[in-house]
Design a protein around this motif. Structure first.
Motif, PDB file in Angstrom:
ATOM      1  N   MET A   1      -9.099  16.024  19.273  1.00 58.42           N
ATOM      2  CA  MET A   1     -10.289  15.319  18.754  1.00 58.42           C
ATOM      3  C   MET A   1     -11.434  16.312  18.536  1.00 58.42           C
ATOM      4  SD  MET A   1      -9.743  12.164  18.399  1.00 58.42           S
ATOM      5  CE  MET A   1     -11.474  11.968  18.066  1.00 58.42           C
ATOM      6  N   GLN A   2     -11.914  16.396  17.309  1.00 55.77           N
ATOM      7  CA  GLN A   2     -13.034  17.311  17.055  1.00 55.77           C
ATOM      8  C   GLN A   2     -14.299  16.675  17.637  1.00 55.77           C
ATOM      9  OE1 GLN A   2     -11.789  15.191  14.845  1.00 55.77           O
ATOM     10  NE2 GLN A   2     -11.223  16.118  12.919  1.00 55.77           N
ATOM     11  N   GLY A   3     -14.899  17.336  18.596  1.00 57.59           N
ATOM     12  CA  GLY A   3     -16.157  16.861  19.184  1.00 57.59           C
ATOM     13  C   GLY A   3     -16.020  15.446  19.713  1.00 57.59           C
ATOM     14  N   MET A   4     -17.021  14.625  19.386  1.00 57.03           N
ATOM     15  CA  MET A   4     -17.023  13.263  19.885  1.00 57.03           C
ATOM     16  C   MET A   4     -16.566  12.269  18.818  1.00 57.03           C
ATOM     17  SD  MET A   4     -17.806  13.340  22.996  1.00 57.03           S
ATOM     18  CE  MET A   4     -18.091  11.598  23.316  1.00 57.03           C
ATOM     19  N   GLN A   5     -16.137  12.785  17.695  1.00 53.42           N
ATOM     20  CA  GLN A   5     -15.762  11.891  16.587  1.00 53.42           C
ATOM     21  C   GLN A   5     -14.588  10.988  16.977  1.00 53.42           C
ATOM     22  OE1 GLN A   5     -15.759  13.148  12.556  1.00 53.42           O
ATOM     23  NE2 GLN A   5     -15.680  10.947  12.273  1.00 53.42           N
ATOM     24  N   LYS A   6     -14.748   9.691  16.720  1.00 50.69           N
ATOM     25  CA  LYS A   6     -13.671   8.765  17.040  1.00 50.69           C
ATOM     26  C   LYS A   6     -12.544   8.923  16.020  1.00 50.69           C
ATOM     27  CE  LYS A   6     -15.667   4.629  17.249  1.00 50.69           C
ATOM     28  NZ  LYS A   6     -16.004   3.273  17.709  1.00 50.69           N
ATOM     29  N   PRO A   7     -11.280   8.723  16.461  1.00 51.32           N
ATOM     30  CA  PRO A   7     -10.182   8.827  15.504  1.00 51.32           C
ATOM     31  C   PRO A   7     -10.285   7.698  14.470  1.00 51.32           C
ATOM     32  CG  PRO A   7      -9.388   7.899  17.569  1.00 51.32           C
ATOM     33  CD  PRO A   7     -10.814   8.303  17.806  1.00 51.32           C
ATOM     34  N   ARG A   8      -9.902   8.011  13.242  1.00 51.19           N
ATOM     35  CA  ARG A   8      -9.893   6.965  12.217  1.00 51.19           C
ATOM     36  C   ARG A   8      -8.508   6.356  12.113  1.00 51.19           C
ATOM     37  NH1 ARG A   8     -13.432  10.178   8.503  1.00 51.19           N
ATOM     38  NH2 ARG A   8     -15.355   8.992   8.268  1.00 51.19           N
ATOM     39  N   VAL A   9      -8.458   5.048  12.011  1.00 53.12           N
ATOM     40  CA  VAL A   9      -7.213   4.355  11.687  1.00 53.12           C
ATOM     41  C   VAL A   9      -7.308   4.030  10.207  1.00 53.12           C
ATOM     42  CG1 VAL A   9      -5.797   2.336  12.107  1.00 53.12           C
ATOM     43  CG2 VAL A   9      -7.026   3.399  14.007  1.00 53.12           C
ATOM     44  N   ILE A  10      -6.451   4.704   9.398  1.00 54.70           N
ATOM     45  CA  ILE A  10      -6.611   4.632   7.941  1.00 54.70           C
ATOM     46  C   ILE A  10      -5.502   3.828   7.281  1.00 54.70           C
ATOM     47  CG2 ILE A  10      -6.716   5.998   5.809  1.00 54.70           C
ATOM     48  CD1 ILE A  10      -7.989   8.260   7.396  1.00 54.70           C
ATOM     49  N   ALA A  11      -5.903   2.768   6.560  1.00 54.17           N
ATOM     50  CA  ALA A  11      -4.961   1.993   5.743  1.00 54.17           C
ATOM     51  C   ALA A  11      -4.993   2.563   4.329  1.00 54.17           C
ATOM     52  CB  ALA A  11      -5.359   0.517   5.724  1.00 54.17           C
ATOM     53  N   LEU A  12      -3.797   2.843   3.781  1.00 58.07           N
ATOM     54  CA  LEU A  12      -3.698   3.476   2.463  1.00 58.07           C
ATOM     55  C   LEU A  12      -3.333   2.478   1.379  1.00 58.07           C
ATOM     56  CD1 LEU A  12      -1.483   6.633   3.075  1.00 58.07           C
ATOM     57  CD2 LEU A  12      -3.981   6.497   2.949  1.00 58.07           C
ATOM     58  N   GLY A  13      -3.936   2.653   0.205  1.00 55.41           N
ATOM     59  CA  GLY A  13      -3.561   1.818  -0.940  1.00 55.41           C
ATOM     60  C   GLY A  13      -4.673   1.844  -1.959  1.00 55.41           C
ATOM     61  N   TYR A  14      -4.425   1.236  -3.115  1.00 46.41           N
ATOM     62  CA  TYR A  14      -5.510   1.187  -4.100  1.00 46.41           C
ATOM     63  C   TYR A  14      -6.395  -0.047  -3.882  1.00 46.41           C
ATOM     64  CZ  TYR A  14      -8.242   1.647  -8.282  1.00 46.41           C
ATOM     65  OH  TYR A  14      -9.304   1.770  -9.125  1.00 46.41           O
TER      66      TYR A  14
ATOM     67  N   ALA B   1      -7.715  11.313  10.733  1.00 47.79           N
ATOM     68  CA  ALA B   1      -6.818  10.193  10.977  1.00 47.79           C
ATOM     69  C   ALA B   1      -6.112  10.345  12.327  1.00 47.79           C
ATOM     70  CB  ALA B   1      -5.772  10.089   9.864  1.00 47.79           C
ATOM     71  N   GLY B   2      -6.200   9.298  13.157  1.00 53.52           N
ATOM     72  CA  GLY B   2      -5.465   9.265  14.420  1.00 53.52           C
ATOM     73  C   GLY B   2      -4.329   8.260  14.317  1.00 53.52           C
ATOM     74  N   TRP B   3      -4.312   7.546  13.187  1.00 55.17           N
ATOM     75  CA  TRP B   3      -3.288   6.527  12.952  1.00 55.17           C
ATOM     76  C   TRP B   3      -3.309   6.223  11.449  1.00 55.17           C
ATOM     77  CZ3 TRP B   3      -1.394   4.097  17.681  1.00 55.17           C
ATOM     78  CH2 TRP B   3      -0.289   3.245  17.463  1.00 55.17           C
ATOM     79  N   ILE B   4      -2.124   6.076  10.867  1.00 53.95           N
ATOM     80  CA  ILE B   4      -2.061   5.767   9.428  1.00 53.95           C
ATOM     81  C   ILE B   4      -1.225   4.514   9.224  1.00 53.95           C
ATOM     82  CG2 ILE B   4      -1.319   6.594   7.143  1.00 53.95           C
ATOM     83  CD1 ILE B   4      -1.835   9.466   8.141  1.00 53.95           C
ATOM     84  N   ILE B   5      -1.632   3.701   8.269  1.00 53.85           N
ATOM     85  CA  ILE B   5      -0.912   2.460   7.957  1.00 53.85           C
ATOM     86  C   ILE B   5      -0.671   2.422   6.456  1.00 53.85           C
ATOM     87  CG2 ILE B   5      -1.090  -0.068   7.933  1.00 53.85           C
ATOM     88  CD1 ILE B   5      -3.045   0.469  10.434  1.00 53.85           C
ATOM     89  N   SER B   6       0.597   2.213   6.062  1.00 55.84           N
ATOM     90  CA  SER B   6       0.870   2.081   4.626  1.00 55.84           C
ATOM     91  C   SER B   6       1.908   1.005   4.398  1.00 55.84           C
ATOM     92  CB  SER B   6       1.328   3.425   4.029  1.00 55.84           C
ATOM     93  OG  SER B   6       2.636   3.737   4.460  1.00 55.84           O
ATOM     94  N   GLY B   7       2.047   0.586   3.160  1.00 54.41           N
ATOM     95  CA  GLY B   7       2.997  -0.467   2.813  1.00 54.41           C
ATOM     96  C   GLY B   7       4.386   0.109   2.609  1.00 54.41           C
ATOM     97  N   ARG B   8       5.372  -0.760   2.688  1.00 58.66           N
ATOM     98  CA  ARG B   8       6.770  -0.362   2.525  1.00 58.66           C
ATOM     99  C   ARG B   8       6.993   0.406   1.211  1.00 58.66           C
ATOM    100  NH1 ARG B   8      10.299   1.210   5.130  1.00 58.66           N
ATOM    101  NH2 ARG B   8      10.406  -0.517   6.594  1.00 58.66           N
ATOM    102  N   ASN B   9       6.302   0.000   0.138  1.00 60.91           N
ATOM    103  CA  ASN B   9       6.558   0.627  -1.175  1.00 60.91           C
ATOM    104  C   ASN B   9       5.513   1.653  -1.583  1.00 60.91           C
ATOM    105  OD1 ASN B   9       8.949  -0.881  -1.791  1.00 60.91           O
ATOM    106  ND2 ASN B   9       7.597  -2.664  -1.952  1.00 60.91           N
ATOM    107  N   ASN B  10       4.632   1.998  -0.653  1.00 58.12           N
ATOM    108  CA  ASN B  10       3.589   2.958  -0.985  1.00 58.12           C
ATOM    109  C   ASN B  10       4.195   4.332  -1.315  1.00 58.12           C
ATOM    110  OD1 ASN B  10       1.389   4.959  -0.558  1.00 58.12           O
ATOM    111  ND2 ASN B  10       0.234   3.149   0.022  1.00 58.12           N
ATOM    112  N   ARG B  11       3.836   4.890  -2.482  1.00 51.78           N
ATOM    113  CA  ARG B  11       4.254   6.247  -2.863  1.00 51.78           C
ATOM    114  C   ARG B  11       3.002   7.095  -2.997  1.00 51.78           C
ATOM    115  NH1 ARG B  11       8.160   4.463  -1.673  1.00 51.78           N
ATOM    116  NH2 ARG B  11      10.163   4.104  -2.665  1.00 51.78           N
ATOM    117  N   PHE B  12       3.060   8.350  -2.549  1.00 46.45           N
ATOM    118  CA  PHE B  12       1.859   9.182  -2.636  1.00 46.45           C
ATOM    119  C   PHE B  12       2.261  10.648  -2.773  1.00 46.45           C
ATOM    120  CE2 PHE B  12       3.101   8.110   1.623  1.00 46.45           C
ATOM    121  CZ  PHE B  12       3.204   9.349   2.236  1.00 46.45           C
TER     122      PHE B  12
END
Length: 301
Positions: A1-14, A108-119
């Motif tokens: 963890m950089q400094g005191m920054q909280k981890p981001r939980v990131i949901a991906l998609g358009y 990002a400390g956690w990532i969430i994506s859909g079954r068909n997500n392509r990147f």
């Protein structure tokens, strides 16, 4: 963890249209953020990747000016991050997208994506690859399965198809909310007020948006946090030809006041009739009276 920054939980998609599938991603992000004491976020792009990759405009379900607000409102996430989609982004290796961008740049400390997500470059990144890389990096990952309505997978592409057919009730079932056109009220030609004695407001249809069939709709207009029922014409007004771009003219049924310059949201609930040319102002007036009755009956239910 950089400094005191909280981890981001990131949901991906358009997140175009913020439909039921998108909501499932965001609900998971909010839940995981609560579990790990992190910040829930959506990572999306400022332009639709297909419009850069394929070189043609993808019609959108949400107006650009309203995207951030709609994602936060309907998803309950803490923040919305817009990445800039350009040539560099298009050619970024999918592993770099995860490690350098999502983890390195956005914590990002956690990532969430859909079954068909392509990147990543050529869409080579997928759910399996994402799971493996997140494990390597020691962060969490969730893959969200497709959400279905009536046995059909919820997708922006399918919803655009329903909108283009004028099936507003169908679109609302897959979106989880009515298809909504957002814009700022402009001065029209006052034909509504002067010739027809019905107060109308004028909106230009945002050029990036998916076009519903021209015609009249039973709608709700949201302004300043209040909702008003309205019979709304979308189209180019064939009876009063001026060769303009398509406009949206809501006729608010129980409202008096000036909305000029305000941002309003027009929810399209039901398609009442196609746009047509009338031989006389009287015929047009009769048709409008009929549409007003239909709109009242629709919302009385």
């Amino acid at each position: 963890m950089q400094g005191m920054q909280k981890p981001r939980v990131i949901a991906l998609g358009y997140f175009d249209g913020v439909h039921l599938g998108h909501r499932a991603l965001m609900e998971k992000a909010v839940e995981r953020a609560r579990q790990i004491g992190g910040t829930s976020a959506v990572f999306t792009f400022d332009v639709h990747p297909d419009s850069v990759v394929l070189g043609r405009q993808v019609p959108l379900i949400t107006a650009n000016a309203y995207r951030r607000e709609e994602i936060r409102l309907l998803g309950g996430v803490d923040e919305v991050i817009f990445g800039h989609f350009d040539e560099r982004m298009q050619h970024m290796d999918w592993r770099d997208f995860i490690h350098k961008m999502l983890i390195g740049q956005f914590g990002a400390g956690w990532i969430i994506s859909g079954r068909n997500n392509r990147f990543g470059y050529k869409g080579l990144g997928n759910a399996e690859g994402m799971a493996a890389e997140c494990k390597k990096a020691g962060i969490g990952y969730d893959c969200i399965e497709d959400v279905k309505v009536d046995g059909i997978v919820v997708s922006s592409t399918y919803i655009r198809q329903l909108i283009s057919q004028g099936d507003m009730e169908g679109a609302a079932r897959f979106l989880g909310h009515p298809y909504t056109v957002t814009g700022v009220v402009e001065h029209g030609r006052r034909v509504g007020t002067s010739v027809l004695q019905v107060p109308t407001v004028n909106l230009a249809l945002p050029p990036e948006m998916a076009l519903p069939p021209y015609g009249v709709y039973a709608t709700r207009v949201l302004v300043d946090g209040r909702s008003h029922i309205a019979a709304t014409n979308i189209g180019v007004k064939p009876t009063f030809r001026d060769g303009g771009a398509p406009t949206i003219e809501p006729h608010l049924l129980d409202f008096a006041g000036d909305l000029y310059g305000k941002m309003i949201h027009v929810e399209l609930h039901k398609f009442l009739r196609p746009e047509m040319r009338f031989d006389s102002t009287d015929a047009l007036k009769a048709a409008i009276a009929q549409n007003v009755r239909q709109t009242r009956e629709y919302f009385a239910k």
